[in-house]
Motif scaffolding. Structure first.
Motif, PDB file in Angstrom:
ATOM      1  N   ASN A   1       5.192  -5.365  -2.525  1.00  0.00           N
ATOM      2  CA  ASN A   1       3.995  -4.735  -3.063  1.00  0.00           C
ATOM      3  C   ASN A   1       2.734  -5.418  -2.541  1.00  0.00           C
ATOM      4  OD1 ASN A   1       2.086  -3.393  -4.570  1.00  0.00           O
ATOM      5  ND2 ASN A   1       2.612  -4.378  -6.489  1.00  0.00           N
ATOM      6  N   GLN A   2       2.664  -6.750  -2.673  1.00  0.00           N
ATOM      7  CA  GLN A   2       1.455  -7.461  -2.272  1.00  0.00           C
ATOM      8  C   GLN A   2       1.731  -8.676  -1.402  1.00  0.00           C
ATOM      9  OE1 GLN A   2      -0.144  -8.179  -6.229  1.00  0.00           O
ATOM     10  NE2 GLN A   2      -1.614  -6.517  -6.000  1.00  0.00           N
ATOM     11  N   ASP A   3       2.687  -9.505  -1.788  1.00  0.00           N
ATOM     12  CA  ASP A   3       2.904 -10.738  -1.046  1.00  0.00           C
ATOM     13  C   ASP A   3       3.814 -10.495   0.156  1.00  0.00           C
ATOM     14  OD1 ASP A   3       5.207 -10.223  -2.430  1.00  0.00           O
ATOM     15  OD2 ASP A   3       5.469 -12.250  -3.208  1.00  0.00           O
TER      16      ASP A   3
ATOM     17  N   PRO B   1      -7.565  -6.231   0.977  1.00  0.00           N
ATOM     18  CA  PRO B   1      -6.200  -5.975   0.515  1.00  0.00           C
ATOM     19  C   PRO B   1      -5.573  -4.719   1.122  1.00  0.00           C
ATOM     20  CG  PRO B   1      -7.565  -6.666  -1.324  1.00  0.00           C
ATOM     21  CD  PRO B   1      -8.486  -6.489  -0.148  1.00  0.00           C
TER      22      PRO B   1
ATOM     23  N   LYS C   1      -1.952  -4.573   3.009  1.00  0.00           N
ATOM     24  CA  LYS C   1      -0.884  -3.622   2.673  1.00  0.00           C
ATOM     25  C   LYS C   1      -0.425  -2.850   3.907  1.00  0.00           C
ATOM     26  CE  LYS C   1       0.776  -2.203  -0.610  1.00  0.00           C
ATOM     27  NZ  LYS C   1       2.118  -2.461  -1.195  1.00  0.00           N
TER      28      LYS C   1
ATOM     29  N   SER D   1      -3.185  -0.809  -3.374  1.00  0.00           N
ATOM     30  CA  SER D   1      -4.341  -1.334  -2.626  1.00  0.00           C
ATOM     31  C   SER D   1      -4.936  -0.313  -1.661  1.00  0.00           C
ATOM     32  CB  SER D   1      -3.972  -2.601  -1.841  1.00  0.00           C
ATOM     33  OG  SER D   1      -3.506  -3.618  -2.702  1.00  0.00           O
TER      34      SER D   1
END
Length: 261
Positions: free
Chosen positions: A96-98, A153, A157, A180
């Motif tokens: 998702n983000q990391d 962000p 992504k 994002s």
């Protein structure tokens, strides 16, 4: 009919993120050129990680690319199977983000899996591959040499998505691919998903973006409501009128805008 790339049979399991409810064991088949949606929060993350063999089965079995892992298997064998290099090469996974390395540029992050799986010491051919994927997902070239902390962000992504396809995987497992991404540019991610499906890849997507799910999904496992829906119409009926109207708006954006803008 094409053989399923990924099959869940009465699956219950645990990951670091969450667990699948024993009261609703999950069963589905993901075939080439198909998009499966998993809806819910942490438990959707748990399901897609189990699909990538990143957790522990407590019930049922998973068949992935012809290999079967069962809850009855010895845990050491289960984990050993999941982390073989050749097996991982055939899966594309996007968090998702990391997941991006802070000390590497976006370009270096995207090319890293290709370089790792090749066993070659030279970097040059993989830089070219990474450039193609970054361009295709809509990352402007002036950001390619920037580190993740120096870009918005949204571009982080997009780099994560680009990295998920660098090895030309057979299965794409994506967590919140529209996270994002500003609403006005979600249509570009939809177009990108359609492209991946058109290449014959199977996509398993965990998402809380209902309009997106109603537009791209061929079937949906709804973990919140312990239900299964098939087809865009079936998914939209289950998600409700608001999601359907959102899907229609994204379609209008696709007609009016660039593919990955």
């Amino acid at each position: 009919m094409d053989r399923a790339l990924l099959t869940f049979r009465d699956v219950v399991g645990i990951t670091q993120e969450d667990f699948l409810d024993p009261a609703f064991p999950v069963s589905f088949e993901l075939r080439p050129g198909e998009v499966g949606i998993v809806r819910s929060g942490g438990r959707a993350s748990a399901l897609i990680r189990l699909a990538a063999i990143r957790g522990m089965l407590t019930r049922g079995s998973i068949e992935i690319l012809g290999s079967v892992v069962s809850a009855e298997d010895d845990p050491a064998r289960y984990l050993s199977h999941g982390f073989t290099r050749e097996f991982r090469r055939l899966l594309g996974f996007s968090h998702n983000q990391d997941g991006l390395f802070a000390n590497m540029s976006l370009l270096q992050n995207v090319m890293l899996p290709a370089h790792y799986h090749s066993g070659l010491k030279a970097f040059e051919p993989f830089y070219e591959m990474a450039k193609v994927e970054l361009k295709n997902i809509g990352v402007p070239d002036e950001y390619w040499e920037c580190r993740p902390c120096d870009v918005p962000p949204e571009l982080q992504k997009r780099a994560l998505l680009a990295r998920s396809v660098i090895n030309e995987p057979k299965i794409l497992i994506l967590e919140e691919p529209t996270g994002s991404i500003p609403w006005g540019r979600v249509h570009g991610i939809v177009s990108w998903v359609y492209e991946q499906r058109g290449m014959g890849r199977g996509l398993l997507i965990a998402t809380s973006d209902d309009p997106f799910a109603g537009l791209v999904g061929d079937w949906m496992v709804d973990l919140d409501n312990a239900s299964f829906a098939r087809g865009n119409d079936g998914i939209r009926n289950q998600l409700g009128d608001l999601a359907s109207r959102g899907s229609a708006l994204i379609q209008e954006q696709m007609k009016a805008g660039g593919s990955h803008a």
